[in-house]
Scaffold this motif. Structure first.
Motif, PDB file in Angstrom:
ATOM      1  N   LEU A 143     -44.143 -41.167  94.089  1.00  0.00           N
ATOM      2  CA  LEU A 143     -43.051 -40.345  94.623  1.00  0.00           C
ATOM      3  C   LEU A 143     -42.938 -39.049  93.828  1.00  0.00           C
ATOM      4  O   LEU A 143     -42.988 -39.109  92.589  1.00  0.00           O
ATOM      5  CB  LEU A 143     -41.728 -41.114  94.562  1.00  0.00           C
ATOM      6  CG  LEU A 143     -41.612 -42.248  95.581  1.00  0.00           C
ATOM      7  CD1 LEU A 143     -40.386 -43.094  95.318  1.00  0.00           C
ATOM      8  CD2 LEU A 143     -41.589 -41.705  97.007  1.00  0.00           C
TER       9      LEU A 143
ATOM     10  N   ARG B 251     -43.186 -45.388  79.270  1.00  0.00           N
ATOM     11  CA  ARG B 251     -42.576 -46.730  79.248  1.00  0.00           C
ATOM     12  C   ARG B 251     -42.165 -47.113  77.825  1.00  0.00           C
ATOM     13  O   ARG B 251     -41.983 -46.268  76.975  1.00  0.00           O
ATOM     14  CB  ARG B 251     -43.514 -47.781  79.870  1.00  0.00           C
ATOM     15  CG  ARG B 251     -44.128 -47.391  81.214  1.00  0.00           C
ATOM     16  CD  ARG B 251     -43.107 -47.021  82.256  1.00  0.00           C
ATOM     17  NE  ARG B 251     -43.707 -46.902  83.581  1.00  0.00           N
ATOM     18  CZ  ARG B 251     -43.225 -46.151  84.549  1.00  0.00           C
ATOM     19  NH1 ARG B 251     -42.142 -45.417  84.374  1.00  0.00           N
ATOM     20  NH2 ARG B 251     -43.807 -46.107  85.732  1.00  0.00           N
TER      21      ARG B 251
ATOM     22  N   THR C 240     -36.228 -42.935  93.018  1.00  0.00           N
ATOM     23  CA  THR C 240     -37.484 -43.480  92.517  1.00  0.00           C
ATOM     24  C   THR C 240     -37.223 -44.500  91.413  1.00  0.00           C
ATOM     25  O   THR C 240     -36.083 -44.929  91.222  1.00  0.00           O
ATOM     26  CB  THR C 240     -38.403 -42.315  92.052  1.00  0.00           C
ATOM     27  OG1 THR C 240     -39.685 -42.845  91.719  1.00  0.00           O
ATOM     28  CG2 THR C 240     -37.816 -41.583  90.853  1.00  0.00           C
ATOM     29  N   THR C 241     -38.267 -44.877  90.679  1.00  0.00           N
ATOM     30  CA  THR C 241     -38.183 -45.897  89.637  1.00  0.00           C
ATOM     31  C   THR C 241     -37.035 -45.619  88.659  1.00  0.00           C
ATOM     32  O   THR C 241     -36.965 -44.535  88.082  1.00  0.00           O
ATOM     33  CB  THR C 241     -39.512 -45.925  88.834  1.00  0.00           C
ATOM     34  OG1 THR C 241     -40.589 -46.021  89.754  1.00  0.00           O
ATOM     35  CG2 THR C 241     -39.547 -47.087  87.863  1.00  0.00           C
TER      36      THR C 241
ATOM     37  N   HIS D 169     -36.450 -33.605  89.822  1.00  0.00           N
ATOM     38  CA  HIS D 169     -37.131 -34.423  90.824  1.00  0.00           C
ATOM     39  C   HIS D 169     -36.561 -33.911  92.144  1.00  0.00           C
ATOM     40  O   HIS D 169     -35.487 -34.323  92.567  1.00  0.00           O
ATOM     41  CB  HIS D 169     -36.851 -35.918  90.623  1.00  0.00           C
ATOM     42  CG  HIS D 169     -37.607 -36.774  91.598  1.00  0.00           C
ATOM     43  ND1 HIS D 169     -38.573 -37.676  91.228  1.00  0.00           N
ATOM     44  CD2 HIS D 169     -37.556 -36.829  92.952  1.00  0.00           C
ATOM     45  CE1 HIS D 169     -39.075 -38.249  92.309  1.00  0.00           C
ATOM     46  NE2 HIS D 169     -38.469 -37.759  93.377  1.00  0.00           N
TER      47      HIS D 169
ATOM     48  N   HIS E 211     -47.470 -48.956  86.284  1.00  0.00           N
ATOM     49  CA  HIS E 211     -46.758 -50.179  86.668  1.00  0.00           C
ATOM     50  C   HIS E 211     -47.771 -51.317  86.637  1.00  0.00           C
ATOM     51  O   HIS E 211     -48.944 -51.100  86.951  1.00  0.00           O
ATOM     52  CB  HIS E 211     -46.208 -50.082  88.099  1.00  0.00           C
ATOM     53  CG  HIS E 211     -45.102 -49.095  88.274  1.00  0.00           C
ATOM     54  ND1 HIS E 211     -43.783 -49.396  88.012  1.00  0.00           N
ATOM     55  CD2 HIS E 211     -45.112 -47.805  88.687  1.00  0.00           C
ATOM     56  CE1 HIS E 211     -43.029 -48.331  88.264  1.00  0.00           C
ATOM     57  NE2 HIS E 211     -43.814 -47.350  88.659  1.00  0.00           N
TER      58      HIS E 211
ATOM     59  N   ALA F  18     -43.482 -47.209  92.986  1.00  0.00           N
ATOM     60  CA  ALA F  18     -44.134 -45.896  93.090  1.00  0.00           C
ATOM     61  C   ALA F  18     -44.669 -45.490  91.731  1.00  0.00           C
ATOM     62  O   ALA F  18     -43.973 -45.624  90.724  1.00  0.00           O
ATOM     63  CB  ALA F  18     -43.132 -44.871  93.579  1.00  0.00           C
ATOM     64  N   GLY F  19     -45.874 -44.952  91.702  1.00  0.00           N
ATOM     65  CA  GLY F  19     -46.395 -44.439  90.442  1.00  0.00           C
ATOM     66  C   GLY F  19     -47.893 -44.650  90.365  1.00  0.00           C
ATOM     67  O   GLY F  19     -48.398 -45.693  90.756  1.00  0.00           O
TER      68      GLY F  19
ATOM     69  N   ASN G 120     -36.744 -42.199  82.098  1.00  0.00           N
ATOM     70  CA  ASN G 120     -36.275 -43.224  83.055  1.00  0.00           C
ATOM     71  C   ASN G 120     -36.648 -44.640  82.609  1.00  0.00           C
ATOM     72  O   ASN G 120     -37.321 -45.377  83.299  1.00  0.00           O
ATOM     73  CB  ASN G 120     -36.780 -42.941  84.477  1.00  0.00           C
ATOM     74  CG  ASN G 120     -38.293 -42.951  84.609  1.00  0.00           C
ATOM     75  OD1 ASN G 120     -39.007 -42.643  83.655  1.00  0.00           O
ATOM     76  ND2 ASN G 120     -38.779 -43.302  85.777  1.00  0.00           N
TER      77      ASN G 120
HETATM   78  O1  DOR Z   1     -44.251 -42.170  91.453  1.00  0.00           O
HETATM   79  C1  DOR Z   1     -43.359 -42.057  90.626  1.00  0.00           C
HETATM   80  N1  DOR Z   1     -43.262 -42.901  89.578  1.00  0.00           N
HETATM   81  N2  DOR Z   1     -42.453 -41.097  90.785  1.00  0.00           N
HETATM   82  C2  DOR Z   1     -41.363 -41.002  89.996  1.00  0.00           C
HETATM   83  O2  DOR Z   1     -40.566 -40.133  90.216  1.00  0.00           O
HETATM   84  C3  DOR Z   1     -41.123 -41.999  88.936  1.00  0.00           C
HETATM   85  C4  DOR Z   1     -42.355 -42.638  88.516  1.00  0.00           C
HETATM   86  C5  DOR Z   1     -42.128 -43.892  87.699  1.00  0.00           C
HETATM   87  O3  DOR Z   1     -41.361 -43.854  86.750  1.00  0.00           O
HETATM   88  O4  DOR Z   1     -42.744 -44.916  88.000  1.00  0.00           O
END
Ligand code: DOR
Ligand code: ZN
Length: 347
Positions: free
Chosen positions: A220, A18, A107-108, A137, A252, A264-265, A42
């Protein structure tokens, strides 16, 4: 029974750090355990150029605790606007070590991802020429495909063809989750590898529904059924150099996960190597942890193995219910429970 384990310092070959206050809250956890990490691009906006990667790298270095030695290995986010010149610049930079493919919408922060892989052929050809790995991915986003089948269908529709069309391209199937994925990597030509996360090695999809809906077990690619988890453990502990450690630790804030549309994460950086030690111990393969965590990834990326060490001792360590995360709170993997190993020392 082995109660103490010293291994060459590991690296994390797939990590989300992050930015801003969130970055400052989490980076120390990774730096305490790992010497290096492949840092996912990302962000919003994504890291698409060497300049953006260099600036992000500096923000990571600035966020490290005093005295920490930790090398962020940067990646570029592949878009349909990425050019061969971007790849050449990335290779020449010395700080960018891979390009990350996200299918658009998977995803995110994947809105800028790729909708049609064939649009990236010139970029892949250049990556093949200069030896810059492609991190996949590996999921399709076709709404007609069951969410649990997204990885297997990606392999059939795109993975096999990509591996054969670019026979010299180094490819990592990131966060592999299925037996199909393991079989694909095992059967593929040289230069194809995979990272494995602690959550996919330790949990199956029942964890998402254990007594109620569990948003903190959602990541994910989504957790899969037990037979797939068993195949991943067998791959990780097999000693095959195609499989190596990549946590996909992806923090997150609590409110963003406990929501109508939860992110997701799973955050695992607070106990990452300890969780992998649980996996290898349960499989009777503790002596294989070092190669998986500290050797195979470095060898794949053509980087030197680390020469310092870490030590783990078998001792239950409580995991807090939540951690500070900038202005918010973060629920870590195993929150409120215990991890079976403690990180004691580094040398
Ligand atoms: O669970 C996930 N979180 N899978 C991903 O591909 C991205 C990641 C995220 O950046 O939060
Ligand atoms: Zn990831």
């Amino acid at each position: 029974m082995t109660d103490s384990l010293t291994l060459a310092r590991p690296d994390d070959w797939h990590l989300h750090l992050r930015d801003g206050a969130a970055l400052r809250a989490v980076v120390a956890d990774s730096a305490r355990r790992f010497a290096r990490a492949i840092v996912m691009p990302n962000l919003t906006p994504p890291v698409r150029s060497v300049d953006e990667a260099r600036a992000y790298r500096q923000r990571i270095v600035d966020a490290l605790p005093a005295g920490a030695r930790f090398e962020p290995l940067m990646t570029l986010y592949l878009t349909e606007a990425t050019t061969p010149a971007d790849v050449l610049a990335a290779k020449a930079s010395g700080i960018v070590h891979a390009v990350k493919y996200y299918p658009a919408g998977a995803t995110t922060n994947s809105q800028s991802g790729v909708t049609d892989l064939s649009r990236c052929d010139a970029v892949f050809a250049t990556m093949q020429d200069v030896g810059l790995p492609l991190l996949l991915h590996g999921e399709v986003t076709d709404p007609s495909v069951d969410v649990f089948d997204r990885e297997a269908v990606f392999i059939e529709r795109h993975g096999r063809a990509l591996v054969e069309r670019f026979p010299g391209l180094r490819i990592v199937m990131e966060h592999l989750t299925t037996r199909d994925g393991v079989d694909f990597v095992l059967a593929a030509r040289d230069g194809v590898a995979a990272t494995l996360t602690p959550q996919h090695l330790l949990m199956n999809r029942n964890a998402i529904f254990a007594g109620g809906l569990r948003p903190h077990a959602f990541c994910l690619p989504v957790l899969k059924r037990e037979a797939h988890r068993a195949a991943l453990v067998a791959a990780a502990t097999s000693g095959n150099p195609r499989f190596f450690l990549g946590t996909d630790s992806a923090p997150h804030p609590r409110h963003a996960k406990e929501s109508d549309c939860g992110c997701a994460g799973i955050y695992s950086a607070h106990a990452a190597i300890e969780l992998y030690a649980e996996v290898f111990d349960a499989a009777g393969a503790l002596t294989g942890l070092e190669a998986f965590a500290s050797f195979h990834g470095a060898d794949f990326y053509g980087l030197p193995r680390n020469t310092d060490t870490i030590t783990l001792v078998r001792e239950p360590v409580p995991v807090p219910d939540e951690l500070a995360f900038g202005d918010a709170r973060l629920v870590p993997m195993r929150a409120g429970g215990t991890v079976a190993w403690r990180l004691v020392a580094s040398a």
